[in-house]
Scaffold this motif. Structure first.
Motif, mmCIF file in Angstrom:
data_model
loop_
_atom_site.group_PDB
_atom_site.id
_atom_site.type_symbol
_atom_site.label_atom_id
_atom_site.label_comp_id
_atom_site.label_asym_id
_atom_site.label_seq_id
_atom_site.Cartn_x
_atom_site.Cartn_y
_atom_site.Cartn_z
ATOM 1 N N LYS A 181 0.772 -1.289 0.080
ATOM 2 C CA LYS A 181 -0.040 -0.083 -0.129
ATOM 3 C C LYS A 181 0.870 1.393 -0.003
ATOM 4 O O LYS A 181 0.582 2.362 -0.695
ATOM 5 C CB LYS A 181 -0.882 -0.086 1.143
ATOM 6 C CG LYS A 181 -2.102 -1.021 1.265
ATOM 7 C CD LYS A 181 -2.896 -0.921 2.232
ATOM 8 C CE LYS A 181 -4.007 -1.766 2.317
ATOM 9 N NZ LYS A 181 -4.841 -2.063 3.675
ATOM 10 N N ASP A 197 2.171 1.557 -3.336
ATOM 11 C CA ASP A 197 0.980 2.156 -4.467
ATOM 12 C C ASP A 197 0.789 3.597 -4.116
ATOM 13 O O ASP A 197 0.527 4.365 -5.125
ATOM 14 C CB ASP A 197 0.014 1.041 -4.214
ATOM 15 C CG ASP A 197 0.046 -0.381 -4.497
ATOM 16 O OD1 ASP A 197 1.070 -0.577 -5.314
ATOM 17 O OD2 ASP A 197 -0.777 -1.297 -4.230
ATOM 18 N N SER A 204 2.941 5.719 -6.000
ATOM 19 C CA SER A 204 2.841 5.478 -7.468
ATOM 20 C C SER A 204 2.025 6.516 -8.079
ATOM 21 O O SER A 204 1.988 6.962 -9.218
ATOM 22 C CB SER A 204 2.570 4.176 -7.704
ATOM 23 O OG SER A 204 1.216 3.907 -7.510
ATOM 24 N N GLU A 238 6.282 -2.855 -11.417
ATOM 25 C CA GLU A 238 5.477 -4.173 -10.845
ATOM 26 C C GLU A 238 6.367 -5.264 -10.002
ATOM 27 O O GLU A 238 6.126 -5.824 -8.892
ATOM 28 C CB GLU A 238 4.790 -4.965 -11.999
ATOM 29 C CG GLU A 238 3.637 -4.115 -12.682
ATOM 30 C CD GLU A 238 4.115 -2.965 -13.960
ATOM 31 O OE1 GLU A 238 3.397 -2.225 -14.138
ATOM 32 O OE2 GLU A 238 5.545 -3.296 -13.907
ATOM 33 N N ARG A 274 7.624 -4.008 -6.844
ATOM 34 C CA ARG A 274 6.599 -3.882 -5.684
ATOM 35 C C ARG A 274 6.583 -5.427 -5.117
ATOM 36 O O ARG A 274 6.592 -5.567 -3.915
ATOM 37 C CB ARG A 274 5.344 -3.710 -6.269
ATOM 38 C CG ARG A 274 4.085 -3.785 -5.431
ATOM 39 C CD ARG A 274 2.669 -3.455 -6.079
ATOM 40 N NE ARG A 274 1.511 -3.324 -5.335
ATOM 41 C CZ ARG A 274 0.900 -4.247 -4.878
ATOM 42 N NH1 ARG A 274 1.237 -5.659 -5.210
ATOM 43 N NH2 ARG A 274 -0.136 -3.989 -3.979
#
Length: 134
Positions: free
Chosen positions: A19, A22, A25, A110, A113
């Motif tokens: 989180k 994200d 991002s 990706e 992450r």
């Protein structure tokens, strides 16, 4: 042990780490770009009562606009490799922009992450990436 991304609040676990990544991002830096440098690592109580970084720290420099990241395992300075070299450097940073060399920006955002989630889950160098010495 608490986990902390950079200067943010401690994380409860892998889901919080995802989180945090994200959240960054979709945020814009003062220089008008969607980029960030984050350090993930366990915090341990210091002698003065303040939390300090443990020696196992994962650095992630992500340029969300170009979809590339540099993932660095700070204990030995190695960097993660998933993709071939790019044509030029990426820009990341926290507070000030920093140019990250193209040869280190070899991971998709990706996969970066995924590496963060794996690291916060295991506490070890992520095996989802191939690592090269710096």
């Amino acid at each position: 042990m608490s986990w902390c991304p950079s200067h943010d609040t401690p994380l409860a676990g892998p889901e919080d780490a995802a989180k945090a990544f994200d959240r960054w991002s979709v945020l814009w830096q003062p220089w008008g770009k969607s980029q960030v440098s984050m350090y993930f690592g366990p915090l341990v109580p210091g002698l003065d009562g303040a939390d300090e970084w443990d020696s196992k720290v994962l650095r992630v420099d992500a340029d969300f606009e170009v979809g590339r990241a540099a993932v660095t395992w700070l204990p030995d300075g190695s960097y993660g490799v998933e993709l071939g070299p790019t044509d030029g450097p990426i820009t990341a940073g926290f507070g000030e922009p920093e140019e990250i060399p193209a040869e280190r920006a070899r991971v998709s955002v990706e996969k970066a992450r995924e590496a963060i989630i794996e690291y916060v889950t295991t506490g070890d160098k992520p095996v989802c990436l191939r690592w090269e010495a710096s």
